[in-house]
Scaffold this active site. Structure first.
Site: not given
Ligand code: GLC
Ligand code: CA
Length: 567
Positions: A226, A287
């Site tokens: 993430d 991500e």
């Molecule tokens: C990532 C997740 C998203 C979340 C963000 C901050 O981008 O995919 O859903 O809101 O992190 O926590």
């Protein structure tokens, strides 16, 4: 004797080293390169105990469905204990399962049951920030001398009530939160209850690597990483430059995020995290939000030693049916020499069904576009990551009233920004109440179209979006050219039709995607691409295509997709 022992030692070492190597196919591809990944938002997939919330046993109960569909791996959005400020992306304990979703034993069962069906389980490693309820942060905030103080980013303000610099949170306002207990500010790129870790303290990465190891040992096959772009911030905490005088949608000045994003140090952590992953043959999905191919390429690592699967969000967010734009993006990633990772939507992006069919007058056109988009990213060279419900044509079900909004982003941004609830609604399993997700009202409302768009009904309809996905995925898993063939762009000037071939040792598969609302006749420039063929045999199509195709007169209906074997 010594010599013999030496040989033995070498043999033993090389044997155990090769035992660690991933199994590669004849083309040198690892399992994940031909896999189809399927993202599950655990709160919304299947509710086994009828409390309105999806859970792990719910997922386990649907493994047969996922196997039938053709998913090789699932990645489950965060299922760890969390105060749910950001629906799981604020983790209070990295070593457990959120009781809403079940127990560690349920996770073990899910992994074991998945294994029996050749479905691997990946989790979401939210390693950039924690929940403020996490014990590590609790310790860190308790005093300036606490051993974990430096695990998070603490600074003095510029003066009373003035944060350390001008950085803003992606969710609005200053990225700094004052903490009265110690009179300092902590940094949060996202919501205030999501304090960022300080990766300049080596103990932090050690803690996070340990988390990953612990889950690998439980049988997890990898992680989706993430928010890697905000893992590090500038060591001097310099102000970001302000761009123009306009405010953004959240009322903040627009900043050029040069000091709070994409710092070069983050690649060092990714390399070391990858080393740990390699010990377990695990795969890392990134991500990775990027603005150009050089940035995306960087995430693979200069020696392919960072993230195996950085997702291409430039492809995901083209957001219009434009052959030219898709061609360009595909050429970019193909030209980079890396293994592409295609995705069309996820829990942060409007569903593909809505995004690409905006303005379409009727359901048949929208359904055709859903099949068209599936045909695109599931026939390209690379790994595909699906989002649950996409295969049945689920659409956004955005909240209608501010009091119904669950996503803090929507609460803050209402009415302009309704947040992400719309793309996170319950999976539609059948046409009974609550779409068979639960016997009670689910945490988010089921979309109104569930009576037609659900797994059970669509399974019975040979023309359904679901059966089309099933055919595509079956083909993708068995056709050599689709598995290993190189990508050859065709008819590169065509403004309406995206066409390409996938070519493997003389076997050629043709893909013709009509991205326009009118019927298109296509004449392929095969000779220019050194492909000799006079006819084609339909493998699958999103419409009733003839089995034998005359290459002189290919005609594709509005938004139609044709996949054929060149002969
Ligand atoms: C990532 C997740 C998203 C979340 C963000 C901050 O981008 O995919 O859903 O809101 O992190 O926590
Ligand atoms: Ca439940």
């Amino acid at each position: 004797m010594h010599r013999f022992l030496g040989v033995l030692v070498v043999l033993v070492i090389s044997f155990s080293a090769s035992a660690q190597k991933p199994d590669l196919d004849a083309e040198g591809h690892a399992w994940w390169q031909h896999a189809v990944f399927y993202e599950i938002y655990p709160r919304s997939f299947a509710d086994s105990n009828n409390d309105g919330i999806g859970d792990l046993p719910g997922i386990t109960s649907k493994l047969d469905y996922l196997h039938w569909l053709g998913a090789d791996a699932i990645w489950i959005a965060p299922m760890f204990p969390s105060p749910e400020v950001d629906w799981g992306y604020d983790i209070s304990d990295y070593y457990n399962v959120n009781p809403d979703y079940g127990t560690l034993a349920d996770m073990d069962r899910l992994i074991a049951q998945g294994k029996q069906r050749n479905i691997r389980v990946l989790l979401d490693l939210v390693s950039t920030y924690a929940s403020d309820q996490n014990k590590w942060f609790q310790e860190s905030r308790s005093s300036k001398t606490n051993p974990k103080r430096d695990w998070f980013i603490w600074r003095d303000g510029k003066g009373p009530g003035v944060p350390p610099n001008n950085w803003t949170s992606m969710f609005g306002g200053s990225a700094w939160q004052f903490d009265a207990a110690t009179g300092q500010w902590y940094y949060h790129y996202f919501y205030p209850p999501q304090p960022n870790f300080n990766y300049r303290d080596p103990e932090v990465e050690k803690a996070m690597f340990d988390v990953s190891r612990w889950w690998y040992k439980r049988g997890v096959a990898g992680f989706r990483l993430d928010a890697v772009d905000v893992m590090y911030v500038d060591s001097q905490f310099r102000d970001n430059p302000i761009v123009g005088t306009e405010k953004n949608a959240l009322g903040d000045p627009v900043e050029s995020e040069i000091y709070d994003k994409n710092q070069p140090e983050l690649h060092g952590v990714l390399q070391r995290l990858r080393k740990v992953a390699d010990e377990y043959n695990a795969v890392l999905i990134g991500e990775t939000w990027t603005s150009d191919i050089a940035q995306l390429k960087r995430y693979y690592g200069e020696h392919n030693d960072e993230v195996q699967m950085p997702m291409d969000f430039m492809f995901a967010t083209i957001n219009k049916l434009s052959p030219a734009d898709f061609r360009h993006q595909i050429d970019w990633i193909e030209g980079s020499g890396e293994w592409p990772v295609y995705v069309l939507s996820n829990h942060d992006i409007r569903r593909v069904y809505d995004r690409y069919s905006e303005g379409q007058p009727d359901r048949p056109s929208k359904d055709a576009i859903a099949k068209l988009m599936a045909s695109l990213y599931l026939t390209l060279r690379g790994t595909a990551v699906m989002y649950y419900g996409e295969e049945i044509g689920m659409e956004n079900n955005d909240p209608k009233r501010p009091e119904d909004v669950k996503d803090s982003q929507g609460r803050r941004g209402w009415p302009k920004e309704k947040g992400r609830d719309g793309e996170r609604t319950p999976m539609q399993w059948n046409d009974t109440a609550n779409a068979g997700f639960s016997t009670v009202a689910p945490w988010l409302p089921v979309d109104d179209h569930y009576k037609t768009y659900n797994v059970e009904s669509e399974k019975k309809d040979p023309q359904s979006i679901l059966n089309y996905y099933h055919q595509l995925l079956t083909l993708r898993h068995t056709n050599k050219a689709l598995l290993d063939g190189k990508y050859i762009a065709l008819n590169e000037d065509d403004p309406n039709v995206l066409a390409y071939a996938r070519s493997y040792k003389g076997e050629n598969v043709l893909v013709v995607l009509n991205m326009s609302a009118t019927e298109q006749s296509v004449r392929l420039d095969l000779p220019a691409k050194k492909i000799t063929a006079s006819k084609a045999k339909t493998l699958t199509a999103s419409y009733n295509a003839q089995e034998k195709i005359d290459l002189d007169k290919i005609s594709v209906p509005p938004f139609g997709a044709l996949i054929a074997e060149l002969q």
